[in-house]
Design a protein around this motif. Structure first.
Motif, PDB file in Angstrom:
ATOM      1  N   GLY A  75      36.503  36.051  45.170  1.00 41.21           N
ATOM      2  CA  GLY A  75      37.749  36.125  44.426  1.00 41.21           C
ATOM      3  C   GLY A  75      37.585  36.835  43.095  1.00 41.21           C
ATOM      4  O   GLY A  75      36.629  37.579  42.883  1.00 41.21           O
ATOM      5  N   ASN A 121      42.395  32.279  36.590  1.00 39.19           N
ATOM      6  CA  ASN A 121      42.485  32.997  37.849  1.00 39.19           C
ATOM      7  C   ASN A 121      43.935  33.444  38.013  1.00 39.19           C
ATOM      8  O   ASN A 121      44.786  32.668  38.446  1.00 39.19           O
ATOM      9  CB  ASN A 121      42.071  32.101  39.021  1.00 39.19           C
ATOM     10  N   GLN A 156      44.585  34.271  45.164  1.00 36.81           N
ATOM     11  CA  GLN A 156      43.445  33.905  45.997  1.00 36.81           C
ATOM     12  C   GLN A 156      42.530  32.925  45.250  1.00 36.81           C
ATOM     13  O   GLN A 156      42.403  33.004  44.032  1.00 36.81           O
ATOM     14  CB  GLN A 156      42.631  35.148  46.387  1.00 36.81           C
ATOM     15  N   ALA A 167      39.227  31.532  43.727  1.00 37.39           N
ATOM     16  CA  ALA A 167      38.019  32.158  43.179  1.00 37.39           C
ATOM     17  C   ALA A 167      36.912  31.114  43.079  1.00 37.39           C
ATOM     18  O   ALA A 167      37.173  29.935  42.818  1.00 37.39           O
ATOM     19  CB  ALA A 167      38.306  32.754  41.806  1.00 37.39           C
TER      20      ALA A 167
END
Length: 210
Positions: free
Chosen positions: A157, A188, A192, A194
């Motif tokens: 990620g 983040n 997605q 990470a």
């Protein structure tokens, strides 16, 4: 919770506390550490820069701390941040070794971050974690500074690392190291999950700055 498929069998998987139990345990841990140190809530507020109201809410399990908040509390109360993690089965605890299925967890549901301690529970000069950041997860809304160093490696990620107001987007395979005196935070910003290995060195004389 951490966005990864569980490949462990049920009997090998670590026990996961429900969210309300996590909040309650964190609050009790903060309160007991404060009382053991002989500090009032105002003392801890002064040492951390947090408000007395925030500390009181944390102790009563009415607020969920960020990673930054726990780091400030760990410095003020002179314990490693892993002190706040869920405990392992005593039968699985070893002094120098941490087995994969015996990792202690810290699940900060409000921040979207899961930290797995990769170092034993005894107090030391180095802390090693595996971080899982859900989409939108962050270390908190404010920068943190303290003595020591931080380093890490992105497993999968993307992680956005803020250093002194400058954003660095790190992808899988990227790594970093910086003095912890540099104002820092991370998040983040993607959709997605990470994952990263995170290393912190922290001396006993550390104190919050900034």
């Amino acid at each position: 919770m951490d966005g990864r498929a569980d490949t462990n069998s049920p009997k090998d998987a670590p026990t996961i506390e429900p969210d309300d139990a996590v909040d309650q345990r964190l609050g009790e841990t903060v309160r007991l550490l404060r009382q053991r140190a002989g500090f009032s809530i105002q003392d801890v507020a002064t040492k951390t820069g947090l408000s007395t109201g925030m500390i009181s809410q944390l102790e009563r399990a009415r607020a969920m701390p960020s990673i930054r908040t726990l780091r400030l509390l760990s410095i003020a109360l002179d314990v490693p941040i892993s002190y706040f993690f869920e405990t392992s089965d005593p039968a699985d605890v070893q002094r120098y070794i941490v087995r994969k299925n015996s990792r202690r967890l810290l699940r900060l549901t409000a921040s979207g971050v899961v930290k797995e301690a990769l170092t034993p529970a005894d107090k030391g000069q180095l802390e090693l974690y595996e971080l899982t950041l859900n989409p939108g997860a962050s270390s908190g809304t404010d920068f943190l500074q303290h003595t020591g160093e931080k380093a890490g490696y992105i497993l999968s990620g993307s992680l956005r690392l803020w250093l002194d107001n400058q954003a660095h987007v790190l992808e899988a395979g990227d790594s970093f190291r910086f003095p912890s005196t540099v104002p820092h935070m991370f998040d983040n910003p993607t959709q997605q999950v990470a994952r990263a290995i995170w290393v912190t060195t922290l001396r006993q004389t550390d104190s919050p700055a900034g």
